[in-house]
Design an enzyme around this catalytic site. Structure first.
Site, PDB file in Angstrom:
ATOM      1  N   ASP A  99     -25.711  13.742 -49.463  1.00 42.96           N
ATOM      2  CA  ASP A  99     -26.101  12.396 -49.536  1.00 42.96           C
ATOM      3  C   ASP A  99     -27.368  12.291 -48.767  1.00 42.96           C
ATOM      4  OD1 ASP A  99     -27.077  10.066 -50.465  1.00 42.96           O
ATOM      5  OD2 ASP A  99     -25.098   9.266 -50.316  1.00 42.96           O
TER       6      ASP A  99
ATOM      7  N   SER B 148     -24.589   2.246 -53.184  1.00 48.66           N
ATOM      8  CA  SER B 148     -25.992   2.646 -52.911  1.00 48.66           C
ATOM      9  C   SER B 148     -26.984   1.407 -53.035  1.00 48.66           C
ATOM     10  CB  SER B 148     -26.340   3.578 -54.404  1.00 48.66           C
ATOM     11  OG  SER B 148     -27.373   4.180 -54.057  1.00 48.66           O
TER      12      SER B 148
ATOM     13  N   HIS C 158     -23.484  11.832 -53.152  1.00 45.83           N
ATOM     14  CA  HIS C 158     -23.692  10.666 -53.687  1.00 45.83           C
ATOM     15  C   HIS C 158     -23.463  10.638 -55.348  1.00 45.83           C
ATOM     16  CE1 HIS C 158     -26.126   6.819 -53.197  1.00 45.83           C
ATOM     17  NE2 HIS C 158     -26.141   6.884 -54.485  1.00 45.83           N
TER      18      HIS C 158
END
Length: 324
Positions: free
Chosen positions: A262, A167, A292
């Site tokens: 996501d 991320s 995610h």
């Protein structure tokens, strides 16, 4: 059905996590203060993450940084020779530049060290909004310089240092790869980008597809970006948005993993495609039934171990002479 796309349903583990969050009444992160979001995230670790696996060695240390010492945590994979010089992954945790620390990704780092039979050095970079862009970039760059300069003392092979993260950590890793190409930091040999965010200046279609009901949504990403880079002009800076770099040619080979459920999926896929177009060896893996943050939910999401094993295998393959 999300928009016009027919999607593979979320796996059972992810659905169980979402059901648990709903049952506990945990509000979306973007409705909390940064301190509240950090507290909620920390409380969820013991519920969502499996027990951290044993490693051969773990040590907390620090390196000099632009605003004072930066915390680091060094791991050596279980079964590695204590005297051996190991390849190293500099791991940069996710959390939207606002949450996360050495403990939030301890289990992930241990697993990668074991699966890749390497050393992992995790970075406790400064968080927003207390320390906004480019503080995190500067800290991660300092950590990479430190690891490369002190490789012998750390029993690390200076010729086999990679950068990686999930991320926001993927964002910072992609930035370090560009900086390495340009001589601003030691050039990492590999970049491991796990559901990365790479374009803070744009709003990709997935932001609108995922507005609610997931761990990470479009509004939550807006909240993170507003805290990290509140100035819209600064979001064009490639250090915040690697996708905005004039060229990606010549950066180190990449592993890019995306998850279908996501808001970051579109830009992650586009980044992998751009790397390939510009001549960078890329291995791109797409998890069609994942959301995610599933990597840090291994107690429910069994695909977490699979994904970490795949990433570690890619690293080990590269260190043995493979391209990507």
């Amino acid at each position: 059905r999300k928009g016009d796309a027919i999607m593979t349903p979320l796996d059972k583990g992810s659905l169980a996590v979402l059901a648990l969050i709903k049952e506990l009444g945990r509000p979306p992160l973007h409705t909390l203060s940064p301190a509240g979001a950090r507290e909620a995230s920390a409380k969820s670790r013991t519920v969502l993450q499996p027990e951290p696996p044993a490693v051969a060695e773990v040590e907390d240390l620090a390196c000099p940084g632009p605003a004072g010492p930066i915390g680091l945590r060094r791991y050596r994979g279980a079964g590695t020779d204590a005297a051996a010089t190991l390849p190293c992954l500099l791991y940069i945790h996710g959390g939207g530049w606002v949450i996360g620390d050495l403990d939030s990704h301890d289990q992930v780092c241990r697993s990668l060290a074991n699966f890749a039979q390497c050393s992992v050095v995790a970075v406790d970079y400064r968080l927003a909004p207390e320390h906004r862009f480019p503080a995190a970039v500067e800290d991660c760059a300092a950590a990479l310089r430190f690891v490369a300069a002190n490789a012998a003392a750390l029993r690390i092979d200076a010729g086999r240092i990679a950068v990686g993260g999930d991320s926001a950590g993927g964002n910072l890793s992609a930035t370090l790869a560009i900086m390495g190409r340009d001589g601003q930091v030691p050039d990492p040999g590999y970049q491991l980008l796990l559901y990365p965010t790479v374009d803070l200046a744009g709003r990709w279609p997935a932001y609108w597809r995922f507005q609610e009901g997931l761990i990470l949504t479009g509004p939550t990403m807006d909240w993170f970006i507003d805290h990290y880079v509140p100035g819209h002009a600064e979001r064009q800076d490639w250090r915040a948005s690697p996708m905005r770099a004039a060229s990606l040619a010549g950066v180190c080979p990449a592993y890019v993993m995306t998850a279908a459920h996501d808001p970051l999926v579109d830009e992650g896929i586009a980044y992998a495609q751009r790397l390939e177009r510009e001549g960078v060896p890329v291995l791109q893996v797409h998890m069609a039934d994942q959301m995610h943050a599933f990597l840090t939910m291994g107690k429910f999401c069994t695909a977490s171990e699979l994904a970490l094993r795949q990433a570690a295998a890619a690293l080990a393959h590269h260190w043995k002479g493979g391209a990507a």
